[in-house]
Scaffold this motif. Sequence first.
Motif, PDB file in Angstrom:
ATOM      1  N   VAL A  73       0.831  -1.190   0.000  1.00 15.84           N
ATOM      2  CA  VAL A  73       0.000   0.000   0.000  1.00 15.84           C
ATOM      3  C   VAL A  73       0.872   1.249   0.000  1.00 15.84           C
ATOM      4  CG1 VAL A  73      -1.558   1.363   1.439  1.00 15.84           C
ATOM      5  CG2 VAL A  73      -1.906  -1.103   1.250  1.00 15.84           C
ATOM      6  N   ALA A  74       0.539   2.212  -0.880  1.00 17.40           N
ATOM      7  CA  ALA A  74       1.120   3.549  -0.799  1.00 17.40           C
ATOM      8  C   ALA A  74      -0.009   4.487  -0.412  1.00 17.40           C
ATOM      9  CB  ALA A  74       1.720   3.965  -2.131  1.00 17.40           C
ATOM     10  N   MET A  75       0.285   5.462   0.421  1.00 13.07           N
ATOM     11  CA  MET A  75      -0.802   6.324   0.885  1.00 13.07           C
ATOM     12  C   MET A  75      -0.401   7.789   0.840  1.00 13.07           C
ATOM     13  SD  MET A  75      -3.092   5.965   4.289  1.00 13.07           S
ATOM     14  CE  MET A  75      -4.280   7.221   4.762  1.00 13.07           C
ATOM     15  N   LEU A  76      -1.364   8.623   0.434  1.00 14.10           N
ATOM     16  CA  LEU A  76      -1.169  10.070   0.527  1.00 14.10           C
ATOM     17  C   LEU A  76      -2.166  10.619   1.537  1.00 14.10           C
ATOM     18  CD1 LEU A  76      -0.557  11.201  -3.159  1.00 14.10           C
ATOM     19  CD2 LEU A  76       1.088  10.699  -1.365  1.00 14.10           C
ATOM     20  N   GLY A  95      10.727   6.498  -0.950  1.00 12.26           N
ATOM     21  CA  GLY A  95       9.844   5.451  -1.444  1.00 12.26           C
ATOM     22  C   GLY A  95      10.603   4.211  -1.899  1.00 12.26           C
ATOM     23  N   ILE A  96      11.899   4.373  -2.172  1.00  8.29           N
ATOM     24  CA  ILE A  96      12.723   3.226  -2.575  1.00  8.29           C
ATOM     25  C   ILE A  96      13.436   2.654  -1.371  1.00  8.29           C
ATOM     26  CG2 ILE A  96      14.674   2.470  -3.995  1.00  8.29           C
ATOM     27  CD1 ILE A  96      13.906   4.657  -6.000  1.00  8.29           C
ATOM     28  N   ASN A  97      14.054   3.532  -0.575  1.00  6.08           N
ATOM     29  CA  ASN A  97      14.766   3.076   0.618  1.00  6.08           C
ATOM     30  C   ASN A  97      14.619   4.115   1.713  1.00  6.08           C
ATOM     31  OD1 ASN A  97      16.888   2.860   2.590  1.00  6.08           O
ATOM     32  ND2 ASN A  97      17.824   1.336   1.268  1.00  6.08           N
ATOM     33  N   ALA A  98      14.020   3.691   2.840  1.00  6.77           N
ATOM     34  CA  ALA A  98      13.735   4.626   3.922  1.00  6.77           C
ATOM     35  C   ALA A  98      14.999   5.112   4.606  1.00  6.77           C
ATOM     36  CB  ALA A  98      12.804   3.982   4.942  1.00  6.77           C
ATOM     37  N   ALA A 141       5.228  11.415  -7.278  1.00  6.82           N
ATOM     38  CA  ALA A 141       6.442  10.782  -7.810  1.00  6.82           C
ATOM     39  C   ALA A 141       6.913   9.698  -6.857  1.00  6.82           C
ATOM     40  CB  ALA A 141       7.537  11.836  -8.017  1.00  6.82           C
ATOM     41  N   ARG A 142       6.760   9.942  -5.561  1.00  7.22           N
ATOM     42  CA  ARG A 142       7.169   8.935  -4.595  1.00  7.22           C
ATOM     43  C   ARG A 142       6.276   7.703  -4.697  1.00  7.22           C
ATOM     44  NH1 ARG A 142       7.151  11.308   0.722  1.00  7.22           N
ATOM     45  NH2 ARG A 142       4.993  10.652   0.812  1.00  7.22           N
ATOM     46  N   VAL A 143       4.960   7.945  -4.846  1.00  6.02           N
ATOM     47  CA  VAL A 143       4.038   6.829  -5.030  1.00  6.02           C
ATOM     48  C   VAL A 143       4.478   5.992  -6.234  1.00  6.02           C
ATOM     49  CG1 VAL A 143       1.694   6.259  -5.730  1.00  6.02           C
ATOM     50  CG2 VAL A 143       2.088   7.982  -3.948  1.00  6.02           C
ATOM     51  N   LEU A 144       4.922   6.694  -7.274  1.00  4.08           N
ATOM     52  CA  LEU A 144       5.350   6.025  -8.499  1.00  4.08           C
ATOM     53  C   LEU A 144       6.531   5.101  -8.239  1.00  4.08           C
ATOM     54  CD1 LEU A 144       4.346   6.284 -11.393  1.00  4.08           C
ATOM     55  CD2 LEU A 144       6.132   7.979 -11.800  1.00  4.08           C
ATOM     56  N   VAL A 145       7.562   5.603  -7.512  1.00  5.14           N
ATOM     57  CA  VAL A 145       8.736   4.755  -7.288  1.00  5.14           C
ATOM     58  C   VAL A 145       8.442   3.658  -6.270  1.00  5.14           C
ATOM     59  CG1 VAL A 145      10.377   6.561  -7.884  1.00  5.14           C
ATOM     60  CG2 VAL A 145       9.780   6.208  -5.491  1.00  5.14           C
TER      61      VAL A 145
ATOM     62  N   SER B 424       4.112   4.343   6.739  1.00  3.35           N
ATOM     63  CA  SER B 424       3.663   3.848   5.439  1.00  3.35           C
ATOM     64  C   SER B 424       4.835   3.710   4.479  1.00  3.35           C
ATOM     65  CB  SER B 424       2.579   4.760   4.861  1.00  3.35           C
ATOM     66  OG  SER B 424       3.161   5.866   4.213  1.00  3.35           O
ATOM     67  N   LEU B 425       5.948   4.415   4.752  1.00  3.64           N
ATOM     68  CA  LEU B 425       7.150   4.258   3.934  1.00  3.64           C
ATOM     69  C   LEU B 425       8.077   3.215   4.545  1.00  3.64           C
ATOM     70  CD1 LEU B 425       7.826   8.021   3.237  1.00  3.64           C
ATOM     71  CD2 LEU B 425       7.077   6.322   1.594  1.00  3.64           C
ATOM     72  N   ASP B 426       7.601   2.538   5.600  1.00  7.92           N
ATOM     73  CA  ASP B 426       8.399   1.537   6.297  1.00  7.92           C
ATOM     74  C   ASP B 426       9.696   2.141   6.842  1.00  7.92           C
ATOM     75  OD1 ASP B 426       8.764  -0.900   7.403  1.00  7.92           O
ATOM     76  OD2 ASP B 426       9.713  -1.803   5.661  1.00  7.92           O
ATOM     77  N   MET B 427       9.581   3.401   7.276  1.00  8.92           N
ATOM     78  CA  MET B 427      10.747   4.081   7.824  1.00  8.92           C
ATOM     79  C   MET B 427      10.621   4.010   9.339  1.00  8.92           C
ATOM     80  SD  MET B 427      12.437   7.652   6.785  1.00  8.92           S
ATOM     81  CE  MET B 427      11.132   8.640   6.629  1.00  8.92           C
ATOM     82  N   GLN B 428      11.387   3.112   9.953  1.00  7.63           N
ATOM     83  CA  GLN B 428      11.249   2.899  11.390  1.00  7.63           C
ATOM     84  C   GLN B 428      12.608   2.871  12.061  1.00  7.63           C
ATOM     85  OE1 GLN B 428       8.304   0.054  12.753  1.00  7.63           O
ATOM     86  NE2 GLN B 428       7.861  -0.446  10.630  1.00  7.63           N
TER      87      GLN B 428
END
Lengths: 232, 518
Positions: A73-76, A95-98, A141-145, B424-428
């Motif tokens: 799931v991606a959320m805005l 969105g690729i790597n936190a 754009a983040r949702v896209l990646v 939601s970005l799994d940033m923890q």
Amino acid sequence: MLKLENCRIMNGGFAVEADLAVAPGVCAAVIGPSGAGKSTLIEAIAGFLPLSRGRVSWNGSDLTRAQPGKRPVAMLFQDGNLFPHLTAAQNVALGINANLRLADAEWRRVDEALQRVGLEGMGSRKPAALSGGQQSRVALARVLVQGRDILLLDEPFAALGPALKAEMLDLVADLARESGATVLMVSHDPGDARRIADQVVLVAEGKAHQPQPAAELLDNPPPALKAYLGSA
Amino acid sequence: MAGRAQPVSAFPGIGAALLVAALILGTLAAVAVRAEAGTGFAASDWVALRFTLTQASLSALLSVGLAIPVARALARRRFPGRSLLIALMGAPFILPVIVAILGLLAVFGRAGWLSQGLISVGLEPVQIYGLHGVVLAHVFFNLPLATRLILQGWQEIPAERFRLAAQLDAGPLAMWRLLEAPMLWRVAPGALAVVFAICLSSFAVALTLGGGPRATTIELAIYQAFRFDFDLGRAALLSGLQLVLTGAAAMVALRVSAGEGFGTGLDRAVRRWDAQGGLARCLDGFWISLSAAFLLLPLAAIVLAGLPGLTALKSTVWQAAGNSILVAGISTVILLGLALPMAAAVAAGRNGMTELAGILGLAASPLVIGTGLFIVIYPIADPFALALPVTALVNAVMALPFAMRILVPRAREVLGRYGRLSLSLDMQGWAFVRHVYLPRMRAQTGFAAGLAAALSMGDLGVVALFADPDFATLPLQIYRLMGAYRMEAAAGAALLLLVLSMGAFWILDRGGRWHAEA
């Protein structure tokens, strides 16, 4: 297929029941009176609110206990979709790597995504140096990646003017069509639903209903929806 | 029902809170065990208790009583320098006590400006040592604090109320009854309780301006029992008494106080239509000038007295300054290491215990913690060799309640605003801490670090307990110079300390806000 089976979502003292299925690739608008539980439904699918009963699944795999970041799931959100201290490109890269540790090829994907939403060359700007519409584009754009199967929109464009909002919705519809994502978007405005939604999920009186074809439902609204829409 | 998921774990914060609680409660337990061996309170201890309560009550009444007209004048007048004066009223909080005392001596002391003036017209010089000197110094520190607290009350009266009052043609009496008295009734008890609690654990002021059997606070009595008689049992007994007092006062203060005087926006001027008469203007002018003079003259005196001495500072002073910088640096690092995880844990919710540990420092007195640490360390190591780390640690714990008040609201905001997005970005965990929590907390972290560094730099408390003659921090060295009647050298060193404290605060606070996005 996104399935909510016999679900009961608790949000403080307030509960929403949901028993519905959304087919893959569908764009569904979630509409209903304010306070009826539209955001509650979306937040439960995203994993922010626990279920006291029932099961959420995507294509057969159970999501009920999955952490928000581990769901497809991606959320805005309504606001605060960007971190103001990070650049546009960094916000997308999350969105690729936190941890913001990206290989060169992945940074190129970030640039391509920014280009796709019409922000070529603006990657080094911080959100404060972007207009409201451009900020929304960064988030898209983040949702896209992220490339997730499901996209949830909790009225992220509510603060934009009508023309800009329509532009953003069209962009969402285009991106979703390209990626085949399933979209659920909360909306106050039946016009939004008519513009991009295939189906409508009506949330009223503590219950989320099975999606109905948008045009049909809006043309012949059932009593609960009619009360919300008013007599036009 | 399970709470919302959070991107940051509460465990490091809970661990830090446990450490703080262990330090405060553990030293307390050490003190309690030791106290049983004591012989009960001596007559002089009851005198110390009475003096402590008397001076704290007088200081609180005078500070708040004088703060009411000053805050009222500041609330309804606009003049150039108004926001500067209000900002300056926050300064005594981080002003080293010993520096202020030297300034007060230069103005109110036997050879001070006031006495010189009195002598020149044939009157007796004023006497600053004893009860009135202690109260004078406490009013100097707490009048600005009380003014800020009460001014906050005035600022919180909605502007519409003043408009309505003006519309109704309310005179001074009606104004008082409609708006001002109800506000003061709400705000003043809190200010009284806060000042009273602060003055209870006064050590450095009593050490320098009090002393003697009739002007000894309990904190000072602990120090004397410890330092002069090395009677650990009696020091422990007095520590127990002090703890009951400060604990009770801190509870009352927390219950009845609304703000902490750190609030911003105090320099905002509300449009007022009342009090335009000549008499009201004159009275307000009088109060503003008086408070400004009371605040600024001692500071000016320190600068004037210190400048000649500054060029002739001995190497011992520079050494002490080096120690102070080191202590302040270590103390600030310890504070941030404790406070940042604790603030995250409190903001993540369901951590009442962590919040409690954060304010435990308000009830603890540094001398009590110091006594306890001494009792614990004594059998296993030489406590005097550990003066530097112990001072840094105790200073950090004492600054913790203030740091928490600064950090927690912002941490709540950061988690509330970015928690879901990060999840939601799994940033923890560390990714969240590094890319979101720390960057978003930067301005508040800088402010808290600045306060901690300045407080530690200027602290003359536990270090007096632990230092042997070869070791000194700058405040302790100044105290020793004063004891040796080398006032010029003391004034020079005090100016250096003033610059170091304010400089440390300014650099850290600025550093936090540098290029910080809102």
